[in-house]
Design an enzyme around this catalytic site. Structure first.
Site, PDB file in Angstrom:
ATOM      1  N   ASP A   1      -1.308  -2.822   3.352  1.00 29.70           N
ATOM      2  CA  ASP A   1      -2.684  -2.881   2.880  1.00 29.70           C
ATOM      3  C   ASP A   1      -2.771  -2.168   1.539  1.00 29.70           C
ATOM      4  O   ASP A   1      -2.633  -0.948   1.474  1.00 29.70           O
ATOM      5  CB  ASP A   1      -3.618  -2.241   3.909  1.00 29.70           C
ATOM      6  N   GLU A   2      -2.985  -2.934   0.483  1.00 23.92           N
ATOM      7  CA  GLU A   2      -3.104  -2.394  -0.880  1.00 23.92           C
ATOM      8  C   GLU A   2      -1.924  -1.480  -1.235  1.00 23.92           C
ATOM      9  O   GLU A   2      -2.136  -0.345  -1.686  1.00 23.92           O
ATOM     10  CB  GLU A   2      -4.427  -1.642  -1.046  1.00 23.92           C
ATOM     11  N   PRO A   3      -0.685  -1.921  -1.079  1.00 26.73           N
ATOM     12  CA  PRO A   3       0.456  -1.022  -1.276  1.00 26.73           C
ATOM     13  C   PRO A   3       0.679  -0.571  -2.716  1.00 26.73           C
ATOM     14  O   PRO A   3       1.298   0.466  -2.934  1.00 26.73           O
ATOM     15  CB  PRO A   3       1.646  -1.853  -0.786  1.00 26.73           C
TER      16      PRO A   3
END
Length: 144
Positions: free
Chosen positions: A11-13
Site C-alpha cells: 500500500d503506497e510503498p
C-alpha cells in the site's frame, strides 16, 4: 518480503521517497515479483507503468477496467492531444478543456489535453501514458 510469500500486498510503498529511492524500490519490487503475485495500491501512476503487468482500475468499489498498461494506454488513442497556445489564449483553454500538463517556453504554452474530441484545429494527437488513463476516468471538473 521476509518469509518468501507467494502474495505480496503493498500500500503506497514509494510514497514519501525521493526519486532515486523510488526507482531503487520499484526495481526491487519488479525483481521480487518474479513468480509471485504482487498487489500494489498507489497514487504514483508512473510507478505502475514500470512495475505492473496488469492494472485494475477501481471506481467506487467497482472494477472499471482491467488490462495491461500498454493496452490501457492504447485505449486512449485520439483522446490525448498536444496544443501550443499564446498567453492570451491560455485562460480560455483552461476554462474549457481538461488540461493535464502545461509547459511554458519561448514558443508559448504547451498544453497536454485529455478529451474525446479534437480540442482545436491545431491540436495533434499524442501517445497516452497511464496518468492520462487515470485522469480520463477519474479526473473531474476543472480542479485537475
Amino acid at each position: 518480503m521476509l518469509g518468501d510469500p507467494d502474495i505480496l500486498i503493498l500500500d503506497e510503498p514509494t510514497a514519501g521517497l525521493d526519486p532515486q529511492e523510488r526507482i531503487r524500490f520499484r526495481n526491487l519490487i519488479t525483481k521480487f515479483a518474479q513468480g509471485r503475485t504482487v498487489l500494489l495500491a498507489t497514487h504514483i501512476v508512473s510507478d505502475i507503468e514500470f512495475i505492473a503487468n496488469e492494472v485494475m482500475l477501481l471506481k467506487e468499489g467497482h472494477l472499471l477496467m482491467q488490462d495491461t498498461p500498454r493496452k490501457l494506454m492504447q485505449s486512449m488513442e485520439n483522446k490525448v492531444w498536444s496544443l501550443t497556445v499564446s498567453d492570451d489564449a491560455l485562460n480560455e483553454k483552461l476554462a474549457s478543456l481538461k488540461i493535464s500538463n502545461m509547459l511554458r517556453d519561448h514558443d508559448g504554452v504547451h498544453l497536454r489535453i485529455i478529451g474525446d474530441e479534437r480540442p482545436d484545429e491545431a491540436a495533434v494527437p499524442i501517445q497516452a501514458n497511464l496518468e492520462d488513463v487515470f485522469l480520463y476516468h477519474f479526473g473531474e471538473g476543472e480542479q485537475w
